[in-house]
Design a protein around this motif. Structure first.
Motif, PDB file in Angstrom:
ATOM      1  N   LYS A 122       0.817  -1.212   0.000  1.00 23.33           N
ATOM      2  CA  LYS A 122       0.000   0.000   0.000  1.00 23.33           C
ATOM      3  C   LYS A 122       0.852   1.264   0.000  1.00 23.33           C
ATOM      4  O   LYS A 122       2.060   1.218   0.193  1.00 23.33           O
ATOM      5  CB  LYS A 122      -0.933  -0.002   1.210  1.00 23.33           C
ATOM      6  N   ASN A 123       0.158   2.395  -0.233  1.00 21.39           N
ATOM      7  CA  ASN A 123       0.790   3.721  -0.272  1.00 21.39           C
ATOM      8  C   ASN A 123       1.905   3.776  -1.310  1.00 21.39           C
ATOM      9  O   ASN A 123       2.984   4.306  -1.057  1.00 21.39           O
ATOM     10  CB  ASN A 123       1.319   4.108   1.111  1.00 21.39           C
ATOM     11  N   SER A 175      -2.284   3.247  -4.695  1.00 22.75           N
ATOM     12  CA  SER A 175      -3.042   2.282  -3.912  1.00 22.75           C
ATOM     13  C   SER A 175      -2.878   2.542  -2.421  1.00 22.75           C
ATOM     14  O   SER A 175      -1.760   2.632  -1.911  1.00 22.75           O
ATOM     15  CB  SER A 175      -2.598   0.849  -4.240  1.00 22.75           C
ATOM     16  N   SER A 176      -3.995   2.629  -1.724  1.00 24.70           N
ATOM     17  CA  SER A 176      -3.978   2.803  -0.267  1.00 24.70           C
ATOM     18  C   SER A 176      -4.119   1.463   0.451  1.00 24.70           C
ATOM     19  O   SER A 176      -4.184   1.421   1.675  1.00 24.70           O
ATOM     20  CB  SER A 176      -5.119   3.736   0.159  1.00 24.70           C
ATOM     21  N   THR A 177      -4.149   0.356  -0.321  1.00 26.39           N
ATOM     22  CA  THR A 177      -4.273  -0.982   0.257  1.00 26.39           C
ATOM     23  C   THR A 177      -3.177  -1.888  -0.291  1.00 26.39           C
ATOM     24  O   THR A 177      -2.605  -1.626  -1.352  1.00 26.39           O
ATOM     25  CB  THR A 177      -5.644  -1.589  -0.059  1.00 26.39           C
ATOM     26  N   ASP A 204       7.045   7.142  -6.690  1.00 24.11           N
ATOM     27  CA  ASP A 204       5.936   7.916  -6.148  1.00 24.11           C
ATOM     28  C   ASP A 204       5.999   9.397  -6.508  1.00 24.11           C
ATOM     29  O   ASP A 204       5.014  10.112  -6.349  1.00 24.11           O
ATOM     30  CB  ASP A 204       5.890   7.781  -4.618  1.00 24.11           C
TER      31      ASP A 204
END
Length: 416
Positions: A122-123, A175-177, A204
């Protein structure tokens, strides 16, 4: 102009935008026939965490054209059916032929999802690419229409397919998951299917939007005048580059090899893309890139330009140019303004008087007329002016503020 060289030299143009919309004519890769076990071979392209899936095949394989390990989708989804495309039905690019031979369709269930678990978790930012080659696999010559979702979020409607064409949709997704679900949703217009699916981790710091995911609208390599699609082995993000020919231009090829360290930035552009460029046929003329999309007024576009100096110029010269957006609208506005009378320097705006003292290079703004209007309203225009409206020793405290409606009503008629 001594010591200057002005011209446009575009190496690459990459256009993406936030609202998720389709990308046309970009697609995947061909794989040379090779029965050597995939696990024991070294991949040419190094991007740890990438997931490349050839949907509908039984065995994993390495595509030597791009150095990717393509995996069967059996470990990523448990629903659907494998099918072979009709031979000779699709006009392949060299790099789509193998991927378009098979597909997975989903005749049952409204929503069928692939489950992707990238190592980065994630992240993190990811480049997601899907490929669709209908190839008349069902013998009906009726390409379907269906929706793509990332988790519970709508991505795009897959439509406009044909038996002899292929299409890709691409997305930069944060994506946060830890798990990413790519879902095909049946809209009752044929059976959803997919030919290939790829996920590549991306730095990122690039292709990020404060509004969400970024859908690729157009990616162009300004080089050959005919529309061709290329996929380069040294492109760690496995992008597909479509050549684009600008009008009234000449094509320039690199006069020497471009060193990798010169372009080793976060975008990691393939060297072959940087080796070609476009420039005007005549002197200081402009290069124009025109593009339009069917998009709601709320659409936001992000434009990325990449440049490389591939033509040597004298040491006492440098290359300089400007980039303008929607120049036609700017020219229309300039023409309209040219018909207006020049009233000279502004003296007043919104009731504020403007005074210029060029000798000391200062500009003063005054609201004297407004102050006089307020004083007259409260019958204080004849009052004796002082520095402050109360004695210097007078103190104000928070507990002195108005507390009741009667106090507020009374003070509404008091000017200070």
């Amino acid at each position: 102009m001594d010591g200057w060289q002005r011209c446009f030299l575009f190496s690459i143009l990459w256009l993406i935008f936030t609202p998720m919309d389709a990308t046309f004519g970009s697609h995947k890769v061909t794989a040379a026939a090779n029965n050597e076990p995939a696990r024991g071979r070294k991949l040419a392209t190094d991007n740890p965490g990438s997931i490349s899936i050839d949907c509908g095949v039984n065995d994993d394989y390495v595509d030597d054209n791009v150095g990717l390990l393509y995996k069967s989708d059996r470990d990523f989804i448990s629903t659907g059916e494998n099918h072979d495309a009709e031979l000779g039905s699709t006009q392949f690019e060299a790099f789509t032929e193998r991927l378009c031979k098979n597909l997975r369709s989903f005749p049952t269930g409204r929503k069928n999802c692939y489950t992707l678990r990238p190592k980065q978790g994630k992240n993190h930012n990811y480049f997601i690419k899907t490929l669709f080659c209908y190839g008349n696999y069902d013998g009906k010559n009726q390409p379907p229409k269906f929706d793509l979702y990332i988790g519970v979020n709508y991505w795009i409607t897959v439509e406009g397919l044909a038996s002899f064409l292929w299409r890709t949709h691409e997305l930069f997704h944060f994506s946060s998951t830890d798990t990413i679900h790519l879902c095909l949703v049946n809209t009752n217009v044929g059976v959803p299917f997919i030919s290939a699916l790829e996920l590549h981790p991306v730095n990122d710091s690039i292709y990020r939007s404060e509004f969400g995911s970024l859908m690729v609208a157009r990616r162009s390599q300004l080089s050959y005048p005919t529309d061709l699609n290329f996929r380069y082995k040294d492109d760690v993000f496995q992008r597909i580059w479509r050549t684009y020919g600008l009008a009234n231009t000449t094509w320039v090829n690199a006069t020497s090899d471009i060193q990798v360290q010169e372009i080793d930035d976060s975008y990691k552009l393939p060297i072959e893309v940087l080796k070609t460029a476009a420039q005007p046929q005549k002197g200081l003329h402009s290069l124009r890139y025109n593009i339009s999309f069917i998009c709601s007024p709320s659409c936001d576009f992000y434009v990325y330009f990449h440049f490389a100096e591939i033509v040597e110029i004298p040491q006492d010269q440098r290359r300089e140019f400007t980039i303008t957006l929607n120049m036609s609208q700017i020219n229309i506005l300039k023409k309209q303004l040219s018909n207006e009378k020049d009233l000279g320097a502004a003296k007043k705006i919104l009731g504020i008087e403007i005074t210029r003292k060029k000798s000391i290079r200062k500009l003063f703004l005054s609201k004297q007329a407004y102050i006089e209007k307020v004083l007259k309203r409260f019958n204080m225009n004849n009052a004796k002016p002082v520095v402050v409206p109360f004695a210097a020793h007078f103190k104000l405290f928070a507990n002195m503020s108005l507390k009741t409606y009667e106090e507020m009503e009374h003070m509404s008629s008091v000017p200070y």
